[in-house]
Structure formats: structure tokens, C-alpha cells
Design a protein around this motif. Structure first.
Motif, mmCIF file in Angstrom:
data_model
loop_
_atom_site.group_PDB
_atom_site.id
_atom_site.type_symbol
_atom_site.label_atom_id
_atom_site.label_comp_id
_atom_site.label_asym_id
_atom_site.label_seq_id
_atom_site.Cartn_x
_atom_site.Cartn_y
_atom_site.Cartn_z
ATOM 1 N N GLU A 32 51.110 92.434 49.530
ATOM 2 C CA GLU A 32 51.739 92.554 48.316
ATOM 3 C C GLU A 32 51.467 91.632 47.216
ATOM 4 N N VAL A 33 51.448 90.328 47.680
ATOM 5 C CA VAL A 33 51.208 89.147 46.614
ATOM 6 C C VAL A 33 49.585 89.041 46.249
ATOM 7 N N PHE A 34 48.734 89.220 47.289
ATOM 8 C CA PHE A 34 47.198 89.357 46.975
ATOM 9 C C PHE A 34 47.119 90.326 45.970
ATOM 10 N N VAL A 35 47.420 91.497 46.351
ATOM 11 C CA VAL A 35 47.022 92.741 45.451
ATOM 12 C C VAL A 35 47.618 92.445 44.080
ATOM 13 N N ALA A 36 48.939 92.164 43.873
ATOM 14 C CA ALA A 36 49.350 92.048 42.748
ATOM 15 C C ALA A 36 48.904 90.806 41.740
ATOM 16 N N GLN A 37 48.537 89.794 42.556
ATOM 17 C CA GLN A 37 48.153 88.572 41.837
ATOM 18 C C GLN A 37 46.740 88.211 42.126
ATOM 19 N N GLY A 38 45.995 88.431 42.985
ATOM 20 C CA GLY A 38 44.651 88.177 43.315
ATOM 21 C C GLY A 38 44.765 87.017 44.380
ATOM 22 N N TYR A 39 43.744 86.660 44.854
ATOM 23 C CA TYR A 39 43.686 85.528 45.741
ATOM 24 C C TYR A 39 43.921 84.140 45.151
ATOM 25 N N HIS A 40 43.277 83.968 43.850
ATOM 26 C CA HIS A 40 43.423 82.437 43.579
ATOM 27 C C HIS A 40 44.423 82.258 42.831
ATOM 28 N N ALA A 41 45.356 83.350 42.306
ATOM 29 C CA ALA A 41 46.742 82.922 41.670
ATOM 30 C C ALA A 41 47.806 83.074 42.544
ATOM 31 N N LEU A 118 41.683 94.640 48.287
ATOM 32 C CA LEU A 118 41.454 93.381 49.258
ATOM 33 C C LEU A 118 40.247 93.498 49.916
ATOM 34 N N VAL A 119 39.591 94.455 50.138
ATOM 35 C CA VAL A 119 38.278 94.792 50.918
ATOM 36 C C VAL A 119 37.198 94.751 49.732
ATOM 37 N N PHE A 120 37.114 95.634 48.888
ATOM 38 C CA PHE A 120 36.180 95.755 47.944
ATOM 39 C C PHE A 120 36.302 95.257 46.442
ATOM 40 N N GLU A 121 37.388 94.758 46.166
ATOM 41 C CA GLU A 121 37.471 94.340 44.801
ATOM 42 C C GLU A 121 38.066 92.991 44.631
ATOM 43 N N SER A 122 38.029 92.090 45.790
ATOM 44 C CA SER A 122 38.913 90.867 45.723
ATOM 45 C C SER A 122 38.076 89.779 44.860
ATOM 46 N N ASP A 123 38.917 88.970 44.348
ATOM 47 C CA ASP A 123 38.265 87.932 43.515
ATOM 48 C C ASP A 123 37.818 86.759 44.425
ATOM 49 N N LEU A 124 37.715 87.163 45.692
ATOM 50 C CA LEU A 124 37.247 86.038 46.498
ATOM 51 C C LEU A 124 35.975 86.492 47.147
ATOM 52 N N THR A 125 35.364 87.619 46.815
ATOM 53 C CA THR A 125 34.162 88.246 47.660
ATOM 54 C C THR A 125 33.045 87.362 47.594
ATOM 55 N N ASN A 126 32.929 86.277 46.725
ATOM 56 C CA ASN A 126 31.566 85.407 46.900
ATOM 57 C C ASN A 126 31.801 84.327 48.196
ATOM 58 N N ASP A 127 33.165 84.206 48.672
ATOM 59 C CA ASP A 127 33.449 83.359 50.065
ATOM 60 C C ASP A 127 32.586 83.803 50.979
ATOM 61 N N PRO A 128 31.828 83.083 51.722
ATOM 62 C CA PRO A 128 30.824 83.638 52.939
ATOM 63 C C PRO A 128 31.627 84.398 53.830
ATOM 64 N N VAL A 134 33.079 92.149 54.657
ATOM 65 C CA VAL A 134 32.912 93.273 53.778
ATOM 66 C C VAL A 134 31.686 93.891 54.092
ATOM 67 N N ASP A 135 30.716 93.134 54.111
ATOM 68 C CA ASP A 135 29.104 93.549 54.629
ATOM 69 C C ASP A 135 29.117 94.235 56.099
ATOM 70 N N LYS A 136 29.957 93.613 57.143
ATOM 71 C CA LYS A 136 30.198 94.001 58.263
ATOM 72 C C LYS A 136 30.555 95.468 58.313
ATOM 73 N N VAL A 137 31.891 95.772 57.671
ATOM 74 C CA VAL A 137 32.406 97.158 57.691
ATOM 75 C C VAL A 137 31.801 97.909 57.199
ATOM 76 N N SER A 138 31.090 97.741 56.086
ATOM 77 C CA SER A 138 30.246 98.724 55.399
ATOM 78 C C SER A 138 28.925 98.924 56.491
ATOM 79 N N LEU A 139 28.582 97.964 56.944
ATOM 80 C CA LEU A 139 27.421 98.340 57.928
ATOM 81 C C LEU A 139 27.871 99.243 59.267
ATOM 82 N N GLU A 140 29.108 98.928 59.961
ATOM 83 C CA GLU A 140 29.663 99.602 60.935
ATOM 84 C C GLU A 140 30.032 100.695 60.716
#
Length: 213
Positions: A32-41, A118-128, A134-140
Motif C-alpha cells: 500500500e505504501v509503495f504503490v501510493a508513494q513510490g519506493y524512494h519516497a 511494483l513489477v512494471f512501473e516502479s521507480d526502482l527499475t534501474n536497480d539490478p 522483472v526480466d525473469k518473470v517476463s522471460l518465464e
């Protein structure tokens, strides 16, 4: 009423939640918090407050915000993968399989909890670590689709995978657009339209031993 509030409402006062139940409660609050505020906030204080626990309790389960986010990401990536696999296994009629798979993506993005963000539109998608998941679930998901294509058409593994990546990508992108644009097209109609588009393409690859329609 959220899942967290429902849990608190049904739990007798003075009792402690089992570890697994507490972990699920914390993950629900974090979502609930991550969706509402984003990871960084988002802050661990916010998550603890939302869950109705102290920060030490939160840290007993998750050593940091990133670990909490990754646990949540793992949960929802697995949920999407299982939905796609269930759709593919739901019928042996390939047109219905396409429709079921498309609907699985639409159902995923339409979930009111906002898990797809959280999966496809996170502000943390550049974190390895996040990018890897995300790449793994798309591949699977593509691998699950490609297995059906290869079995039914006799195409090579590489050829089937190429088609599967295309089908999965179209499903994901269109479903996300449909939700974000607040389209007036009902979900069932949107799935039907996308299924028709995809089926007219994939049906051009005939079943083994048959001629193209």
C-alpha cells in the motif's frame, strides 16, 4: 476495508500473529505504501505505521527497505507467472488459450492493489536486483507460452520463443495502456479485441500435420 484492517479486525486482542501471518501483514502494508508513494519516497516508518507495528518488529522480518521491496516483488512476479500458466493449462483450444492468457494480463493490471505497478512501473527499475526479477518473470511467462507454440506448430524453440515474447509483450503493454488511459472499453471487450488481433496472427502457424486456414 484493506487486508490489513480485516486482519486486525478479526484477530482477538492480546494475541500475537504467527510469523507467516505477520510477514504477510507487513508485505500488505508495504504494498500500500509503495504503490501510493513510490519506493524512494516511502519510509520504513510509514510501513510500520501502516501495519500498526513498531519499527523493531518490522526489522525483525526485513533487514531493510530494499529487502522488503524485493520480497514483495518476488511474491507478485510469481503470482503473474502462475496466472499465465493456469490460463495456458485451462483449455486445449488454442484460441481460448490466447483469450485466457490475454485476460490473465488484464486481470493482473486491474487488481485494485496495484501490484503491477511494483513489477512494471516502479521507480526502482534501474536497480539490478529489481531489473533481474522483472526480466525473469517476463522471460518465464514467454517460456510458458513458447512451449505451447512449439508443441502445436513444430516450430523451433528459438522461433517459438520469438513469437511468445511478442504475444506476452503485446498483452502486457496493451493491458497497462488500457488501465492507465482509463479506457471506456470494458475489460471483456478489450480482451476480445486483443485476442482477435493476436489470434489472426498466431493462427497463421498451423498445427502440425494440417494446412494453414
Amino acid at each position: 476495508m484493506s487486508a490489513i484492517e480485516q486482519t486486525e479486525a478479526t484477530r482477538p486482542r492480546g494475541t500475537r500473529l504467527p510469523r507467516r501471518a505477520r510477514r504477510n501483514q507487513l508485505l500488505g502494508a508495504a504494498q500500500e505504501v509503495f504503490v501510493a508513494q513510490g519506493y524512494h519516497a516511502a519510509a520504513m516508518d510509514d510501513i510500520a505505521e501502516r501495519a500498526g507495528v513498531s519499527k523493531p518488529v518490522l526489522y525483525q522480518h526485513f533487514p531493510g527497505k530494499l529487502e522488503l521491496y524485493l520480497a514483495l516483488l518476488d511474491q507478485h512476479c510469481e503470482s503473474l507467472l502462475q496466472s499465465v500458466r493456469a490460463a495456458l493449462a485451462s483449455t486445449t483450444d488454442n484460441k481460448q488459450r490466447v483469450a485466457a492468457t490475454m485476460d490473465a494480463y488484464f486481470a493482473y493490471v486491474e487488481d485494485p492493489g496495484g501490484a503491477f505497478r511494483l513489477v512494471f512501473e516502479s521507480d526502482l527499475t534501474n536497480d539490478p536486483a529489481v531489473r533481474e526479477r522483472v526480466d525473469k518473470v517476463s522471460l518465464e511467462c514467454a517460456e510458458a507460452i513458447s512451449a505451447v507454440i512449439a508443441e502445436d506448430t513444430g516450430l523451433s524453440q528459438d522461433e517459438s520463443m520469438l513469437l511468445a515474447v511478442g504475444l506476452g509483450g503485446v498483452s502486457q503493454v496493451v493491458a497497462r495502456y488500457w488501465l492507465s488511459s482509463e479506457s471506456k472499453v470494458p475489460r471483456d471487450t478489450a480482451v476480445q479485441l486483443l485476442t482477435s488481433l493476436a489470434w489472426k496472427g498466431i493462427a497463421g502457424f498451423p498445427l502440425q500435420g494440417t494446412e494453414p486456414h
